[in-house]
Each structure stands twice: as structure tokens, then as C-alpha cells.
Design a protein around this motif. Sequence first.
Motif, PDB file in Angstrom:
ATOM      1  N   PHE A  75      41.156  49.187  53.952  1.00  0.00           N
ATOM      2  CA  PHE A  75      39.805  48.937  54.460  1.00  0.00           C
ATOM      3  C   PHE A  75      38.929  50.151  54.205  1.00  0.00           C
ATOM      4  O   PHE A  75      39.407  51.254  53.916  1.00  0.00           O
ATOM      5  CB  PHE A  75      39.830  48.599  55.964  1.00  0.00           C
ATOM      6  N   GLY A  76      37.644  49.917  54.316  1.00  0.00           N
ATOM      7  CA  GLY A  76      36.663  50.983  54.139  1.00  0.00           C
ATOM      8  C   GLY A  76      35.329  50.541  54.687  1.00  0.00           C
ATOM      9  O   GLY A  76      35.072  49.340  54.865  1.00  0.00           O
ATOM     10  N   PRO A  77      34.433  51.495  54.998  1.00  0.00           N
ATOM     11  CA  PRO A  77      33.107  51.114  55.512  1.00  0.00           C
ATOM     12  C   PRO A  77      32.334  50.324  54.472  1.00  0.00           C
ATOM     13  O   PRO A  77      32.320  50.660  53.289  1.00  0.00           O
ATOM     14  CB  PRO A  77      32.448  52.475  55.808  1.00  0.00           C
ATOM     15  N   ASP A  99      28.892  49.630  54.489  1.00  0.00           N
ATOM     16  CA  ASP A  99      27.605  50.256  54.152  1.00  0.00           C
ATOM     17  C   ASP A  99      27.264  51.244  55.263  1.00  0.00           C
ATOM     18  O   ASP A  99      27.529  50.970  56.444  1.00  0.00           O
ATOM     19  CB  ASP A  99      26.510  49.183  54.025  1.00  0.00           C
ATOM     20  N   PRO A 100      26.698  52.424  54.920  1.00  0.00           N
ATOM     21  CA  PRO A 100      26.377  53.411  55.958  1.00  0.00           C
ATOM     22  C   PRO A 100      25.387  52.905  57.003  1.00  0.00           C
ATOM     23  O   PRO A 100      25.377  53.396  58.124  1.00  0.00           O
ATOM     24  CB  PRO A 100      25.776  54.583  55.149  1.00  0.00           C
ATOM     25  N   SER A 101      24.556  51.916  56.662  1.00  0.00           N
ATOM     26  CA  SER A 101      23.523  51.450  57.582  1.00  0.00           C
ATOM     27  C   SER A 101      24.038  50.446  58.596  1.00  0.00           C
ATOM     28  O   SER A 101      23.327  50.115  59.534  1.00  0.00           O
ATOM     29  CB  SER A 101      22.366  50.836  56.780  1.00  0.00           C
ATOM     30  N   VAL A 102      25.248  49.910  58.401  1.00  0.00           N
ATOM     31  CA  VAL A 102      25.795  48.918  59.328  1.00  0.00           C
ATOM     32  C   VAL A 102      27.210  49.346  59.728  1.00  0.00           C
ATOM     33  O   VAL A 102      27.917  49.979  58.966  1.00  0.00           O
ATOM     34  CB  VAL A 102      25.828  47.511  58.690  1.00  0.00           C
ATOM     35  N   ASP A 103      27.592  48.974  60.941  1.00  0.00           N
ATOM     36  CA  ASP A 103      28.929  49.308  61.453  1.00  0.00           C
ATOM     37  C   ASP A 103      29.898  48.185  61.094  1.00  0.00           C
ATOM     38  O   ASP A 103      30.399  47.474  61.960  1.00  0.00           O
ATOM     39  CB  ASP A 103      28.852  49.517  62.976  1.00  0.00           C
ATOM     40  N   TRP A 104      30.126  48.010  59.793  1.00  0.00           N
ATOM     41  CA  TRP A 104      31.017  46.973  59.284  1.00  0.00           C
ATOM     42  C   TRP A 104      32.113  47.614  58.441  1.00  0.00           C
ATOM     43  O   TRP A 104      31.938  48.707  57.890  1.00  0.00           O
ATOM     44  CB  TRP A 104      30.267  45.947  58.435  1.00  0.00           C
ATOM     45  N   TYR A 105      33.227  46.880  58.325  1.00  0.00           N
ATOM     46  CA  TYR A 105      34.341  47.326  57.494  1.00  0.00           C
ATOM     47  C   TYR A 105      34.744  46.183  56.564  1.00  0.00           C
ATOM     48  O   TYR A 105      34.800  45.023  56.975  1.00  0.00           O
ATOM     49  CB  TYR A 105      35.547  47.727  58.351  1.00  0.00           C
ATOM     50  N   THR A 106      35.012  46.523  55.310  1.00  0.00           N
ATOM     51  CA  THR A 106      35.584  45.562  54.375  1.00  0.00           C
ATOM     52  C   THR A 106      37.098  45.742  54.392  1.00  0.00           C
ATOM     53  O   THR A 106      37.606  46.827  54.125  1.00  0.00           O
ATOM     54  CB  THR A 106      35.045  45.788  52.958  1.00  0.00           C
ATOM     55  N   VAL A 107      37.821  44.670  54.731  1.00  0.00           N
ATOM     56  CA  VAL A 107      39.269  44.728  54.934  1.00  0.00           C
ATOM     57  C   VAL A 107      39.949  43.845  53.898  1.00  0.00           C
ATOM     58  O   VAL A 107      39.539  42.710  53.670  1.00  0.00           O
ATOM     59  CB  VAL A 107      39.646  44.253  56.358  1.00  0.00           C
ATOM     60  N   CYS A 108      40.981  44.390  53.258  1.00  0.00           N
ATOM     61  CA  CYS A 108      41.780  43.636  52.287  1.00  0.00           C
ATOM     62  C   CYS A 108      43.238  43.651  52.749  1.00  0.00           C
ATOM     63  O   CYS A 108      43.807  44.714  52.987  1.00  0.00           O
ATOM     64  CB  CYS A 108      41.651  44.241  50.881  1.00  0.00           C
ATOM     65  N   LEU A 109      43.838  42.454  52.896  1.00  0.00           N
ATOM     66  CA  LEU A 109      45.230  42.313  53.299  1.00  0.00           C
ATOM     67  C   LEU A 109      46.003  41.676  52.152  1.00  0.00           C
ATOM     68  O   LEU A 109      45.686  40.567  51.715  1.00  0.00           O
ATOM     69  CB  LEU A 109      45.342  41.439  54.553  1.00  0.00           C
ATOM     70  N   THR A 110      47.022  42.396  51.628  1.00  0.00           N
ATOM     71  CA  THR A 110      47.856  41.893  50.540  1.00  0.00           C
ATOM     72  C   THR A 110      49.283  41.717  51.063  1.00  0.00           C
ATOM     73  O   THR A 110      49.881  42.673  51.576  1.00  0.00           O
ATOM     74  CB  THR A 110      47.853  42.861  49.347  1.00  0.00           C
ATOM     75  N   GLU A 111      49.798  40.506  50.929  1.00  0.00           N
ATOM     76  CA  GLU A 111      51.108  40.196  51.488  1.00  0.00           C
ATOM     77  C   GLU A 111      52.200  41.028  50.811  1.00  0.00           C
ATOM     78  O   GLU A 111      52.221  41.184  49.586  1.00  0.00           O
ATOM     79  CB  GLU A 111      51.393  38.706  51.327  1.00  0.00           C
ATOM     80  N   ARG A 112      53.112  41.577  51.619  1.00  0.00           N
ATOM     81  CA  ARG A 112      54.156  42.464  51.106  1.00  0.00           C
ATOM     82  C   ARG A 112      55.072  41.743  50.119  1.00  0.00           C
ATOM     83  O   ARG A 112      55.449  42.302  49.087  1.00  0.00           O
ATOM     84  CB  ARG A 112      54.983  43.031  52.270  1.00  0.00           C
ATOM     85  N   SER A 113      55.435  40.512  50.419  1.00  0.00           N
ATOM     86  CA  SER A 113      56.314  39.768  49.508  1.00  0.00           C
ATOM     87  C   SER A 113      55.648  39.536  48.160  1.00  0.00           C
ATOM     88  O   SER A 113      56.320  39.518  47.123  1.00  0.00           O
ATOM     89  CB  SER A 113      56.689  38.419  50.139  1.00  0.00           C
ATOM     90  N   TYR A 114      54.340  39.400  48.171  1.00  0.00           N
ATOM     91  CA  TYR A 114      53.608  39.223  46.908  1.00  0.00           C
ATOM     92  C   TYR A 114      53.608  40.523  46.107  1.00  0.00           C
ATOM     93  O   TYR A 114      53.727  40.516  44.872  1.00  0.00           O
ATOM     94  CB  TYR A 114      52.177  38.789  47.220  1.00  0.00           C
ATOM     95  N   ILE A 115      53.522  41.669  46.797  1.00  0.00           N
ATOM     96  CA  ILE A 115      53.518  42.963  46.109  1.00  0.00           C
ATOM     97  C   ILE A 115      54.875  43.236  45.462  1.00  0.00           C
ATOM     98  O   ILE A 115      54.958  43.727  44.330  1.00  0.00           O
ATOM     99  CB  ILE A 115      53.159  44.080  47.107  1.00  0.00           C
ATOM    100  N   LEU A 116      55.967  42.922  46.202  1.00  0.00           N
ATOM    101  CA  LEU A 116      57.314  43.250  45.723  1.00  0.00           C
ATOM    102  C   LEU A 116      57.929  42.160  44.860  1.00  0.00           C
ATOM    103  O   LEU A 116      59.098  42.281  44.462  1.00  0.00           O
ATOM    104  CB  LEU A 116      58.220  43.530  46.928  1.00  0.00           C
ATOM    105  N   LYS A 117      57.195  41.094  44.584  1.00  0.00           N
ATOM    106  CA  LYS A 117      57.750  39.993  43.801  1.00  0.00           C
ATOM    107  C   LYS A 117      58.191  40.458  42.426  1.00  0.00           C
ATOM    108  O   LYS A 117      59.323  40.169  41.981  1.00  0.00           O
ATOM    109  CB  LYS A 117      56.698  38.887  43.669  1.00  0.00           C
ATOM    110  N   ASP A 118      57.369  41.217  41.726  1.00  0.00           N
ATOM    111  CA  ASP A 118      57.729  41.700  40.396  1.00  0.00           C
ATOM    112  C   ASP A 118      58.885  42.689  40.456  1.00  0.00           C
ATOM    113  O   ASP A 118      59.746  42.725  39.553  1.00  0.00           O
ATOM    114  CB  ASP A 118      56.517  42.346  39.735  1.00  0.00           C
ATOM    115  N   ALA A 119      58.933  43.511  41.529  1.00  0.00           N
ATOM    116  CA  ALA A 119      60.028  44.471  41.664  1.00  0.00           C
ATOM    117  C   ALA A 119      61.357  43.748  41.837  1.00  0.00           C
ATOM    118  O   ALA A 119      62.374  44.123  41.230  1.00  0.00           O
ATOM    119  CB  ALA A 119      59.765  45.409  42.843  1.00  0.00           C
ATOM    120  N   HIS A 120      61.375  42.695  42.651  1.00  0.00           N
ATOM    121  CA  HIS A 120      62.614  41.930  42.843  1.00  0.00           C
ATOM    122  C   HIS A 120      63.068  41.303  41.527  1.00  0.00           C
ATOM    123  O   HIS A 120      64.259  41.342  41.176  1.00  0.00           O
ATOM    124  CB  HIS A 120      62.381  40.836  43.890  1.00  0.00           C
ATOM    125  N   THR A 121      62.133  40.711  40.803  1.00  0.00           N
ATOM    126  CA  THR A 121      62.486  40.078  39.529  1.00  0.00           C
ATOM    127  C   THR A 121      63.029  41.098  38.539  1.00  0.00           C
ATOM    128  O   THR A 121      64.033  40.850  37.845  1.00  0.00           O
ATOM    129  CB  THR A 121      61.249  39.384  38.942  1.00  0.00           C
TER     130      THR A 121
END
Length: 615
Positions: free
Chosen positions: A271-273, A275-297
Motif C-alpha cells: 500500500f501507499g498514499p 495523494d498528498p491532498s487526501v487521506d487515502w491509501y491505495t492497497v494491493c493484495l496478491t494471494e500467496r498461493s498465486y505468487i508461489l505457483k511458479d516456484a512450486h512448478t
Amino acid sequence: MNAMNKEMTLRNRFILTSYLSIVFPVILICVVSYVLLSGNSRKFAVQASNEVVQQKSGDINTKLQGLEVTLRDVIYSPELQKILSAWDPETRDKPYPRESVDHTISLASNSLYMMHNIVIFSLDGEMIGSMFEFDPDRRAGSYPWYETAAESNGETIWLKDTVEMIRDNYGLHMSISGVKKIRSVYDSDVSRIGRDLGYAYFTMNLDSLLNFNQLEYVSQGRKVFVVAGDARILGGSDLRQRGSRFDASLLDKDRNNTYVTFDGRKYLLTFGPTDPSVDWYTVCLTERSYILKDAHTAIMSCSGVAVVLLAVFCYISVRNAESLSRPIKGLQKEFEMVEEGNFDIEIKEKTGILEVDNLFSRFHVMAYRLDNLIHKVYEAQIKEQKLIVEARQAQLQSLQMQINPHFLYNTLDSINWMALMEGNEEVSRMILALGHLFRNNINTSGIYTTVREEIENIELYMFLEQVRFEGRLNFQVDVDEEVMGETLLKHTLQPLAENSIKHGIEPYHIKGEIRIAITGDGDKLCIVVSDNGKGMKDEVLSSLQQMWANIENAQETRSGSRGGVGIRNIMKRLWLCYGDQASFVVSSRAEEGTRMEIRFPRCAPVKKTDKLDGE
């Protein structure tokens, strides 16, 4: 067991030892490979997630800037500024300028599709106009945001408590409101500029602002959200999550780029802010099984290949151990030579093993390139030192150039006082005019000036020229009063007048006359400089006309056109600032004189002027 040991041949013992020495490393390699692949997969996932966060934050930032521009177009429009400046709370029973305000808002904001409504309040709190229907009886002081807006300095205030889910003609979506203080930017009394005039309250479509309909944000195993400071989800790739609460503890900076549990699953949180003018955060969630899929293969594939090749490798290792050890030892010695800085490596005869020979060949190429790279880095360091020295010299020259004008002004001031002490007022007038002219020409603050200031500058120049010509030069200026406040490029008139004197009057020893006329012609400003000189030769006139044509066609070069540097400079600056909306017409007749006419828009320039500082 002892009998088996005694009966075991050396060959069998070597094979057994080879198998044991290979099996354990293969297992270790698989484990280490899994750890490394998992780490690399996580690293690439973190990089990709950060790119998604940055890209999405950039998209939202761009739209917020567009919204800010639209708000400024509304609140800083001359019509609205005039209405608010003249607003008197004591005369509210007089004809109400509601239609004028509504029309001003509509013109300034009709291009912003994500705006629901814009409402304008006067400084005393009365609602005086809106883009769409709004409660006209409720005053600004009754809203929770009033005190915060009244104490602000004109920045946009986002009202996080107004985030809600609404349904309208466009369907179900999230909305948010904000408020911005209106201040005076147009007033004949300079001391009144910046005073408070009122408030602009607006409501906008959050779904249109966040825009999660783009396919690049929706992928298998990944979720993207925009979360407010109070942990409310404003929007995301999963529309069902809108309006729900995000776990605020996950927005701790120590949890960024780590694995967390969300909805019962393991995700990589990035995640990260937004915009400096608003109190918002952009959040990205990536599933762990999806990340390690290529490693398992990859690990499963490597394990299968390792088992198949294990026997083959053991057999080949026995046969080739000795043949490989000798050249590898030789390569080790060459590595040691390179490590000590000795790159004079002798190319030995081929061993007959293709892989080993290729290894030697590539190592020799690497050593050669490394040697060249070291020399290049050394040369680059020398060049860098030279550049540093040159930069310091340029800085000293710049400081010296700042001193010289002050020396010149002080010297001219001294000469002026000496002339006054001697009673020579004419010389004093010339010195004062020359000083003012130098000061105006040396001044580099901006590239524009007003017609009034340009006229004052050309009058100083012509006064000096009239003294030089001893009565043989007349000067006439005819300027419409309505254009005296218009803007034009600095140093436009002096080069034109100087050209007329230098080429049309001075060489022929005639009684010359320079006429300057500046008028408004619709949406353009017209400048005409004419003289009664001998006129131009046909080839010179054609060269000037061709010079302007070449500049229009982007074919102009410094050596490709005949003509004065001053005329070319004016043409080039006109084209860079106004493009094809500017015109430069030169006409001349023998024994009658020369006429130069310039036209350009009376509004702001249409092209960027970044290049002008370098001209």
C-alpha cells in the motif's frame, strides 16, 4: 558388515560415495532453490504490486488535479468573482443573480463528468448558485464543515464523513463531498486581492474518480482497493467490498510488503498514499498461493529431472572427473591472476571438451571486457572531474555577471551627478534614459511585458537616437488607450525601430521619421512600425519574407536566412509563443519606406515557451 566392507571393490566404493555425495547436494539444492525462487517470486510480486499502487495512485492524482483545475475555473472566473465581490448581505431582497452564478458554474464545469453538484455560498453563508438542484434556504453556517472551511487558507478540504453509498440514474455508487474557500483574485484595488468571498461546496462520484473498470487492475489472485484514513473501503476491483471496513491495523507501515491474513487467506500486502491532498491509501493484495505457483512448478520439474539425471551424472562424473579437474585448476589460476589485477592471460590450447573450451573462451572475453571497463570508468571519472571544474567556473562567471550591471548603474549614476554639477541637464537626461534603458533590457524576470511598459522603453531608446541624429529623426507613437494594459513579448518594438534607423534612414542622411501604431483588432493585437526611409532591396525583402515562412514550416536555421538577428529573434519568439495564430508581414517600396506589421492573440500564449530562455 566387515566382510562386505572387505569384499567391496574400489569401483563400488567410489560409486557408493559418488551417489551419497550427489544425493545430499541435490536435496539441499532443491530446498535452497525453493527458498530462493520463493524469495524472488515475492520480490517480483512486491515490485509488480508497487507498480500497480503507483500507477493507480498516479491515475487518481491526475483526476484530482483535473478536479482542482475545474474548481479553480469556477471560483476564479471573472463573472463569479465580480458577483461575490459586489455581494451585500444587507440587500438580499434585491434581484438575485442566481441565473448568472448557475450559468458560470455550468460553463466552467461541464467537462467534468464525475461531478454531481457544485454549490456556491456567499461569505455570509447564503447559497447563491449551484450546478444542479440544492436546498436554497439552508445557510453555510449550519453545515459541520463551515468552521473548518472558514479557518482554512483556500485549500480543498475533503469531508471524509460524507462518504456514502447512493443510488441515482447511473446506478449504485460511492460519493464524497468537499469544500473550498473562495478568495478574491480580480480587483482594481490591489489591497483587496486575497480577501475571502465565499465557499464552494461540491459532491462527486467516487467510482468515476477511482475507475476500477480497467482490466489491468483485475487479475487472478490480485485485489486492489482505495481505503480512506478511517479504514473505509472507497472502491476497488471487488465491487462488493465498497463501503465495508478494512482492517486498520494492516495499514501500519511495518506491515507494508509483508504477508497478512485477509478474508481467511494469506495475501502479500502492498500500500501507499494515494495523494498528498487526501487521506487515502491505495492497497494491493496478491494471494500467496498465486505468487508461489511458479516456484512450486519449477521445483517439481527440477526434482523430476534431478532424479532422472542422477544415475547418468554419477556415471559420467566417474569417467570425466580427472579430465575435468586439470582444466578447472588451470582456470582457477587464471581467476587468481585477474583477482590480483593481472589481465595478461595466456590463451592455452583446447582441451577437447567443448564446455570447458567455451568456459575458457568466455572467461577470456570477460577478462578483456573487464579490463576495458576499468579503463572506461577511469576515463569517465577524469571527465567528471573536468565537468565539475567547468561547472564551478560557469558559476563564478555567473556571479561576476551579476556584479557587472551594478557597476554599470553606479558608474552611470556618478556621470549623471557630474553632469548636473556642471549644469549640463541634457547630458543628465541622456544618462538617466540610458540607465533606465539598460535596466529594462538586462531585466530577465519573465518574457512578457505590458504595452505601456514597452512604449516607455521605446521612448527612452528613441530619445537617445534623436539626440544622436541632432534633429534629423522624428518619432511618433499612436496607441489605443484600451490596449495599454495588454501583454506582449519584451523587446518587440526596439529591434523594429532599430532596423528602420540602421537600414532605412542612417545610411542615406535623410530627415527620418519612425511611426509606431498599436491597436486592437478583435481578438488580436496589431503592431505597425513604419518609416520614410529609402526602402529595402527586393532580395532583402524576399529574404525576410522567406525567413518567416521557414519559421512557420519549422525549416528555419541560423545560417539559412538573410536578415538581422533582431528581426529573426522576434519572429522566432512570436512563433514559439503563439504558433500559427501570429503573423509577421513585411512590405517596402523604394524611396517610400518600409512597413512591418505584427499580429498575435490578445489572450494567453498557445504554445509552451520553455525554449525561449535558451534563445
